[in-house]
Design a protein around this motif. Structure first.
Motif, PDB file in Angstrom:
ATOM      1  N   LEU A 134       5.075  14.918 -13.211  1.00 30.71           N
ATOM      2  CA  LEU A 134       4.244  15.700 -14.140  1.00 30.71           C
ATOM      3  C   LEU A 134       4.371  17.195 -13.874  1.00 30.71           C
ATOM      4  N   LEU A 135       4.317  17.592 -12.586  1.00 28.01           N
ATOM      5  CA  LEU A 135       4.420  19.012 -12.240  1.00 28.01           C
ATOM      6  C   LEU A 135       5.786  19.575 -12.619  1.00 28.01           C
ATOM      7  N   GLU A 136       6.850  18.818 -12.348  1.00 26.68           N
ATOM      8  CA  GLU A 136       8.199  19.302 -12.674  1.00 26.68           C
ATOM      9  C   GLU A 136       8.387  19.429 -14.173  1.00 26.68           C
ATOM     10  N   ALA A 137       7.822  18.491 -14.954  1.00 23.31           N
ATOM     11  CA  ALA A 137       7.916  18.568 -16.416  1.00 23.31           C
ATOM     12  C   ALA A 137       7.160  19.797 -16.924  1.00 23.31           C
ATOM     13  N   ARG A 138       5.983  20.069 -16.337  1.00 24.32           N
ATOM     14  CA  ARG A 138       5.205  21.243 -16.742  1.00 24.32           C
ATOM     15  C   ARG A 138       5.963  22.529 -16.413  1.00 24.32           C
ATOM     16  N   GLU A 139       6.549  22.587 -15.209  1.00 26.79           N
ATOM     17  CA  GLU A 139       7.319  23.778 -14.810  1.00 26.79           C
ATOM     18  C   GLU A 139       8.513  23.989 -15.742  1.00 26.79           C
ATOM     19  N   ALA A 140       9.171  22.896 -16.131  1.00 28.31           N
ATOM     20  CA  ALA A 140      10.328  23.005 -17.025  1.00 28.31           C
ATOM     21  C   ALA A 140       9.899  23.524 -18.395  1.00 28.31           C
ATOM     22  N   ARG A 141       8.757  23.041 -18.893  1.00 36.19           N
ATOM     23  CA  ARG A 141       8.253  23.522 -20.197  1.00 36.19           C
ATOM     24  C   ARG A 141       7.914  25.007 -20.124  1.00 36.19           C
ATOM     25  N   GLU A 142       7.247  25.428 -19.038  1.00 36.73           N
ATOM     26  CA  GLU A 142       6.874  26.842 -18.893  1.00 36.73           C
ATOM     27  C   GLU A 142       8.104  27.731 -18.777  1.00 36.73           C
ATOM     28  N   ALA A 143       9.119  27.256 -18.047  1.00 36.51           N
ATOM     29  CA  ALA A 143      10.354  28.039 -17.910  1.00 36.51           C
ATOM     30  C   ALA A 143      11.061  28.170 -19.246  1.00 36.51           C
ATOM     31  N   ALA A 144      11.090  27.079 -20.020  1.00 35.36           N
ATOM     32  CA  ALA A 144      11.737  27.117 -21.332  1.00 35.36           C
ATOM     33  C   ALA A 144      10.983  28.053 -22.269  1.00 35.36           C
ATOM     34  N   ARG A 145       9.649  28.020 -22.201  1.00 33.42           N
ATOM     35  CA  ARG A 145       8.849  28.895 -23.063  1.00 33.42           C
ATOM     36  C   ARG A 145       9.060  30.352 -22.676  1.00 33.42           C
ATOM     37  N   ALA A 146       9.084  30.638 -21.368  1.00 32.02           N
ATOM     38  CA  ALA A 146       9.298  32.014 -20.903  1.00 32.02           C
ATOM     39  C   ALA A 146      10.681  32.500 -21.318  1.00 32.02           C
TER      40      ALA A 146
ATOM     41  N   ALA B 251       0.842  -1.214   0.000  1.00 29.78           N
ATOM     42  CA  ALA B 251       0.000   0.000   0.000  1.00 29.78           C
ATOM     43  C   ALA B 251       0.872   1.256   0.000  1.00 29.78           C
ATOM     44  N   PHE B 252       1.932   1.252   0.814  1.00 29.84           N
ATOM     45  CA  PHE B 252       2.829   2.414   0.842  1.00 29.84           C
ATOM     46  C   PHE B 252       3.584   2.567  -0.475  1.00 29.84           C
ATOM     47  N   ALA B 253       3.966   1.455  -1.077  1.00 33.22           N
ATOM     48  CA  ALA B 253       4.682   1.514  -2.356  1.00 33.22           C
ATOM     49  C   ALA B 253       3.787   2.127  -3.439  1.00 33.22           C
ATOM     50  N   GLU B 254       2.506   1.734  -3.442  1.00 28.61           N
ATOM     51  CA  GLU B 254       1.559   2.300  -4.417  1.00 28.61           C
ATOM     52  C   GLU B 254       1.350   3.795  -4.158  1.00 28.61           C
ATOM     53  N   THR B 255       1.215   4.167  -2.881  1.00 29.83           N
ATOM     54  CA  THR B 255       1.021   5.566  -2.507  1.00 29.83           C
ATOM     55  C   THR B 255       2.222   6.395  -2.946  1.00 29.83           C
ATOM     56  N   LEU B 256       3.405   5.887  -2.666  1.00 31.22           N
ATOM     57  CA  LEU B 256       4.641   6.582  -3.047  1.00 31.22           C
ATOM     58  C   LEU B 256       4.723   6.750  -4.559  1.00 31.22           C
ATOM     59  N   GLN B 257       4.354   5.703  -5.293  1.00 26.60           N
ATOM     60  CA  GLN B 257       4.407   5.768  -6.756  1.00 26.60           C
ATOM     61  C   GLN B 257       3.475   6.850  -7.303  1.00 26.60           C
ATOM     62  N   ARG B 258       2.276   6.971  -6.720  1.00 25.03           N
ATOM     63  CA  ARG B 258       1.338   8.001  -7.178  1.00 25.03           C
ATOM     64  C   ARG B 258       1.885   9.398  -6.914  1.00 25.03           C
ATOM     65  N   PHE B 259       2.458   9.606  -5.708  1.00 21.96           N
ATOM     66  CA  PHE B 259       3.045  10.917  -5.393  1.00 21.96           C
ATOM     67  C   PHE B 259       4.197  11.248  -6.346  1.00 21.96           C
ATOM     68  N   GLU B 260       5.071  10.268  -6.584  1.00 20.50           N
ATOM     69  CA  GLU B 260       6.232  10.504  -7.450  1.00 20.50           C
ATOM     70  C   GLU B 260       5.810  10.780  -8.896  1.00 20.50           C
ATOM     71  N   ASN B 261       4.797  10.051  -9.377  1.00 16.53           N
ATOM     72  CA  ASN B 261       4.304  10.291 -10.740  1.00 16.53           C
ATOM     73  C   ASN B 261       3.741  11.700 -10.884  1.00 16.53           C
ATOM     74  N   ARG B 262       2.974  12.126  -9.878  1.00 14.81           N
ATOM     75  CA  ARG B 262       2.369  13.466  -9.917  1.00 14.81           C
ATOM     76  C   ARG B 262       3.455  14.547  -9.862  1.00 14.81           C
ATOM     77  N   LEU B 263       4.461  14.357  -9.003  1.00 19.06           N
ATOM     78  CA  LEU B 263       5.552  15.321  -8.921  1.00 19.06           C
ATOM     79  C   LEU B 263       6.310  15.392 -10.250  1.00 19.06           C
TER      80      LEU B 263
END
Length: 196
Positions: free
Chosen positions: A99-111, A85-97
């Protein structure tokens, strides 16, 4: 198959359950990158703690029963479920992070790429573009004549720099620094003189 809320309700404590629920599809989108990193740290700690407990239980069971795997017993099974259960929870948090970091990197590159480009609708020479200098100001000062407001002669440039230097209090700052340097040197000289 991933655990759902009902399946882990009897396994996890209230605090552990909060982490599990925060990792589910609805609540996880509310978390920013900093909150996700915090949840990842907490979840990883709980997962590692459960893994260590499972390892100890397996060793104890192996000693007690003589089985090679040491996987028999209800306590072992519950701990193994918690680890999963903890491994699944950790995987969901890491996947979401991720996605957010990739989005931030794209926005920074565009800016960054937009920083060097002229703004839309402000193309030089286009209708509505404001000229850089006043139409009344002469483009170049006449030969031998006084420098006008738009003049770019060497003398006018150096006069403008001198005026900016005066206005910036640089002399006062430089005076303070050199005075401080002289004071420090005098102290060092005194200490050196006292030794000899």
């Amino acid at each position: 198959m991933a655990y759902n809320r009902n399946q882990v309700a009897g396994l996890l404590s209230a605090t552990e359950m909060e982490l599990f629920v925060a990792s589910l599809a609805g609540p996880i989108v509310e978390l920013d990158a900093a909150a996700l990193r915090s949840q990842i740290r907490r979840t990883r700690t709980l997962r590692d703690k459960s893994q260590d407990l499972l390892q100890r239980q397996r060793l104890a069971t192996r000693d007690r029963t003589g089985t090679k795997s040491g996987q028999s017993g209800v306590a072992n099974e519950r701990t193994a479920q918690k680890v999963k259960a903890f491994a699944e929870t950790l995987q969901r948090f890491e996947n979401r992070l991720g996605l957010l970091e990739a989005r931030e990197a794209r926005e920074a590159a565009r800016a960054h790429s937009l920083r060097g480009q002229p703004r839309a609708g402000r193309v030089p020479g286009a209708a509505g573009h404001r000229p850089l200098r006043s139409p009344k100001a002469p483009a170049i000062a006449p030969q031998g004549g006084p420098a006008g407001p738009g003049a770019t002669s060497e003398g006018a440039r150096s006069a403008r720099h001198a005026k900016q230097f005066e206005a910036s209090r640089s002399k006062a700052i430089q005076g303070h620094l050199s005075s401080r340097g002289r004071t420090s040197q005098a102290r060092r000289d005194q200490r050196g003189g006292g030794k000899g």
